[in-house]
Design a protein around this motif. Structure first.
Motif, short mmCIF file in Angstrom:
data_model
loop_
_atom_site.label_atom_id
_atom_site.label_comp_id
_atom_site.label_asym_id
_atom_site.label_seq_id
_atom_site.Cartn_x
_atom_site.Cartn_y
_atom_site.Cartn_z
N GLU A 1 -4.36 3.33 9.25
CA GLU A 1 -4.54 2.17 10.13
C GLU A 1 -5.80 1.40 9.76
O GLU A 1 -5.80 0.17 9.68
N SER A 2 -6.88 2.14 9.51
CA SER A 2 -8.14 1.45 9.22
C SER A 2 -8.09 0.77 7.85
O SER A 2 -8.59 -0.34 7.69
N ILE A 3 -7.46 1.41 6.87
CA ILE A 3 -7.37 0.79 5.55
C ILE A 3 -6.45 -0.43 5.59
O ILE A 3 -6.75 -1.48 5.00
N LEU B 1 0.87 -1.19 0.00
CA LEU B 1 0.00 0.00 0.00
C LEU B 1 0.90 1.23 0.00
O LEU B 1 1.73 1.40 0.91
N CYS C 1 -1.47 -1.08 -4.31
CA CYS C 1 -2.59 -0.16 -4.23
C CYS C 1 -2.09 1.13 -3.57
O CYS C 1 -0.95 1.19 -3.12
N GLU D 1 -4.83 7.43 11.54
CA GLU D 1 -6.04 6.63 11.75
C GLU D 1 -6.61 6.11 10.44
O GLU D 1 -7.11 4.98 10.35
N ILE D 2 -6.58 6.96 9.42
CA ILE D 2 -7.09 6.54 8.10
C ILE D 2 -6.27 5.36 7.59
O ILE D 2 -6.82 4.34 7.16
N LYS E 1 -8.22 -3.32 6.90
CA LYS E 1 -9.21 -3.87 5.95
C LYS E 1 -8.56 -4.66 4.82
O LYS E 1 -9.00 -5.77 4.50
N ILE E 2 -7.53 -4.10 4.18
CA ILE E 2 -7.03 -4.75 2.97
C ILE E 2 -5.76 -5.57 3.20
O ILE E 2 -5.30 -6.26 2.30
#
Lengths: 332, 332, 332, 332
Positions: free
Chosen positions: D171-173, D107, D152, D168-169, D176-177
């Motif tokens: 971390e959350s992505i 990522l 990605c 935080e953004i 998820k992926i």
């Protein structure tokens, strides 16, 4: 996007128009419509009440509010301000129907690709929003809930640029920061060219697969996110295939009217419709060169203006301290 | 822009194709055509020799070179470099035919509106040019004529923004600084959608009234400026009216083929062509909302790429010190 | 740009401040100053009456009006509107002093480079102006002189991009279209960092060599053009050399205050001032890497806002039909 | 950002230089340095081996590779290509040290604000990357792991625009992926003005609080995300406070050299250093007007160029099918 035979549209009012024309009756069972005007702004509230109507229209059950402002593409600051105010009121009304508690937090999602002018509506809106979430965390004493709603925002980009489904990105951020409501802003593909940058739709049904200009295949909905989703959309392009397809249909319809049904010519016309239409579209548009779009020549300016109308309206709709009358004066 | 019945085109090859199809003969008296390929790049040199041919084609007498690169819209740096080189060679050849003296100065004019993406080709090219006129005046000993041509440039804007005819601006600057040659770069309206950002035309006939996307009604020609004018044009949009008109024609042609000439239906088709076409176009496109254009969705990126291809090519064509092979390495 | 010892400034009020501080008297013979406030906007009208004062201040004889709005960089639409109105009134007043006839035409020149954010003020203003010259020629019956002034505009670019002195371009266009007045808009280099995007100067003296950010060495003045020139300028950057130089001066001044004049250390401080300052500046800034500028971080947004303030104000100042109160509502 | 007394820097080599100068020894225990040149490109590999050295330098333990290219700000396509290649090799080497398994997914995070020119490095890089994750999911048979890495990307924006901590953004992505590696690209604040757009740092230590231009207070690190993080940074601005502070220090140092230590003047100089410096900085820069930055005048162009250098290099470093030599030919 609805798929009514060949008719695909993101707008509930277009779907409704098409259905009522086809079935030749003005009212559709399970659909309530309310209309009123503010000067040059026509507001239509469409409510789809039952599943049968939803299926007929190819739209989810729920509330759809449309603002139609045919003259909006002419540069007119006073009108733009008025549109922003009416939009703020309608959005505020819809939010209040959904949010029953006094205090709530909102995540605003600006969909679309900031490098493709007519698709950049979402990112442009996000830029101009009054964002408060971080300020409320840092200095809660200065930013009271009576004056400011807790608002944060993201412009996640499009699948072609990120390689990640937009829906997945939103889902993961929602999981992390736990807002009470998502408002998603997106550029739509219109069916009718007169709607380009002259129509705004607000819907409490979220965003469903296949909508919009880009590759956004997975929905942004209450089912997926677990919280309500309000979708704000503005048609900014017509797909060139749609335009060509519609033109062919219109020629054939006109000819059918001339020759009447039945007879040899009628048969030829019907066959053309069936067999050669795809071939004609290919001849007109060429092949394999990627999507072609139809847009107003002044699209760069129109997108900036619409971004400010929507951002101003969202700011006024959410933050009590901003009066509707000052919608466009509080861009950030 | 040529006006052949309903056919309007800025490209000599499109005008030629249309005429030879219509009169059903491959050669047109007074027109010489030379064709060759460099890999994926098709080069056509069209020379219009006499006034009759010029009138038939709706083009001025003179030389038109076209590069056709159907795959150019796919992102491919190597191909873009190759196109820039071939373009540089063809432009260099044309300049050398016109400029008989050894040492000359060139004013490059970037036409179009830098705020309208598909019309911004001229300004984008100007940004990337190697400009030497001021350097030659300041330190002539460092910038020898053997290595560098005297080049200056202007992007004068469009009538709607300046209120001044572009032709008047150019005329006054040419009068003041006295260049030997003008090269004008402009975005064109194409007839055929497959040409968008895939075709480059170089012509030694200047720019004539009505050409291009914007309001540029007065020519930029040798007659007006008193010095030769080379015009470089790239189709970047199709007018939505053209697309709709062509679609209608194609439907009618297809139907005529089906029913054959003569007979009642043939008559109906012919009448539709004559009487109702304008009405149909209005129904499809709506009225009075200003120009609508058809363009590839990725137009923002395509314009940047084309600006670099042309600027690199012009730099290599004019400055002896830059080899054709290095066209795109000398952008400024 | 004035050169008062080491003090270089485009602003008359800065030159005046420096001189009166140096000569330690509040008034300067030959200079009249008028001051008043509109809320947060401080307006100063400086009139330089005789050549001696002009020489002392390093400024041409003439009228200079300055608007100082220390809080303008905070995003505040209401304040921006107010500034646009006050600016419109002051500009209108100055134009009326100069233009004795009822009906006149104006060429507005947007100086600067549209690809360098803090230098793009001129082009940004030009984009938003209400341009009427072409409309008056096409349909004079619809655009009456009582309502609309004849206005045209050009953003000629900078020497580095065009290879042509900006002054030459303006001169040639003025010769061709014969306006009665030129208004030139330019980004200025400020001396004092607090002035960045918070100060607007209007002067009836034109633009003189060496001013501004770019390479604009030849003046745009009544002497050269034969018609009056009003210059509108906004400081948008401080040269990093100026900042470093000022910092060194201030350190030395502070030390001199500590040790008093005379004595060995005073001598050392004076010698440093003389001999090693250039060396220190080079050590701090490095060498040969081209100009470095100091600007607010949010400069991209500030330039857009200032472009709208000035364009709105110019529109209202020139076209009788637009009331001052509506300055920012008539951007185009 | 390290904080060495008054010295704050994002670059390990600057921290190392400062420490070794201060402690007057060339080597620092626990720090290994390797240096080599490719033509005009100086590569330095710094390895911080133990906690004591990490503390002294104010940097995390780990590997830092720096490319220094003093001439990079001159427009030179050949050099830019070379830089992209060397960068690709160094990044590839670092990735291979970290990723032990054959097949992994990455990522890429483009940090920064796309509306603030010198902070837009991350978003600009993201635009030009070859993204494969979605293609591999849609048509795995066409995109083999031997040729293409799973990549990605996201450009999450900055806290001031989103109201959400960037960390935080991400971390959350990441949750998820589930990628195997994060590569984060960011514009840095430099200490030394000669480094602006001429230095590239690659570090396997992630991004730590306080770094960069904007408000990014929470780290993007292996500790937080649970997967390795490579940080790529380029200094694009110097804070005006840093520049002013450094200038004052340099003046005082120069004076101290003149007067020698001890004595009355020495005392005065030391006191100025301590007491009046903050006051001087305020006098020079003004107060309360938000951050001021120093950048090259041509920063708009430099950011575009650097975006392409890094994106090309990342593409070549990750996708085996792209040779290092073709780094800049595979921008997307």
């Amino acid at each position: 996007m609805s798929n009514l035979g060949n008719v695909r549209t993101d707008l509930a009012i277009e779907a409704h128009e098409y259905i009522t024309q086809t079935i030749k009756q003005q009212d559709l069972d399970g659909v309530e419509i309310e209309e009123f005007d503010y000067d040059d702004i026509k507001v239509k509230r469409v409510k789809i009440n039952n599943l049968k109507a939803a299926e007929q229209m190819g739209k989810e059950m729920g509330n759809y509010v449309t603002l139609e402002i045919p003259t909006l593409r002419q540069k007119n600051s006073a009108l733009e301000e008025k549109v922003s105010q009416v939009f703020a009121k309608e959005l505020n009304f819809m939010v209040n129907q959904i949010m029953t508690k006094d205090k709530y937090s909102v995540l605003i999602v600006g969909l679309g690709n900031w490098n493709v002018t007519p698709d950049a509506l979402g990112p442009k809106v996000v830029e101009n929003l009054l964002i408060t979430r971080h300020l409320k965390e840092l200095m809660p004493e200065n930013i009271s809930d009576e004056e400011y709603c807790t608002v944060c925002a993201i412009a996640p980009g499009v699948l072609g640029i990120t390689g990640i489904e937009t829906s997945e990105i939103i889902e993961s951020i929602v999981g992390k920061i736990q807002p009470d409501l998502v408002i998603a802003v997106d550029a739509l593909a219109a069916r009718n060219i007169t709607r380009l940058n002259t129509t705004i739709q607000i819907a409490d049904t979220g965003i469903h697969p296949g909508s919009g200009v880009g590759n956004k295949r997975k929905g942004i909905t209450k089912e997926i996110l677990g919280i309500p989703v309000i979708a704000i959309g503005v048609p900014t392009v017509v797909d060139a295939v749609t335009l060509t397809n519609d033109t062919i249909d219109m020629v054939i319809d006109t000819l059918i009217k001339s020759v009447g049904k039945g007879g040899q010519f009628y048969q030829i016309l019907k066959e053309l419709d069936r067999e050669e239409k795809q071939q004609l579209i290919k001849e007109v548009l060429g092949e394999n060169l990627g999507p072609l779009i139809v847009s107003p020549k002044e699209i760069d300016r129109l997108m900036i203006d619409m971004g400010e109308i929507l951002a101003g309206g969202i700011n006024a709709a959410l933050h009590p301290v901003i009066g509707f009358a000052d919608a466009t004066k509080h861009l950030y």
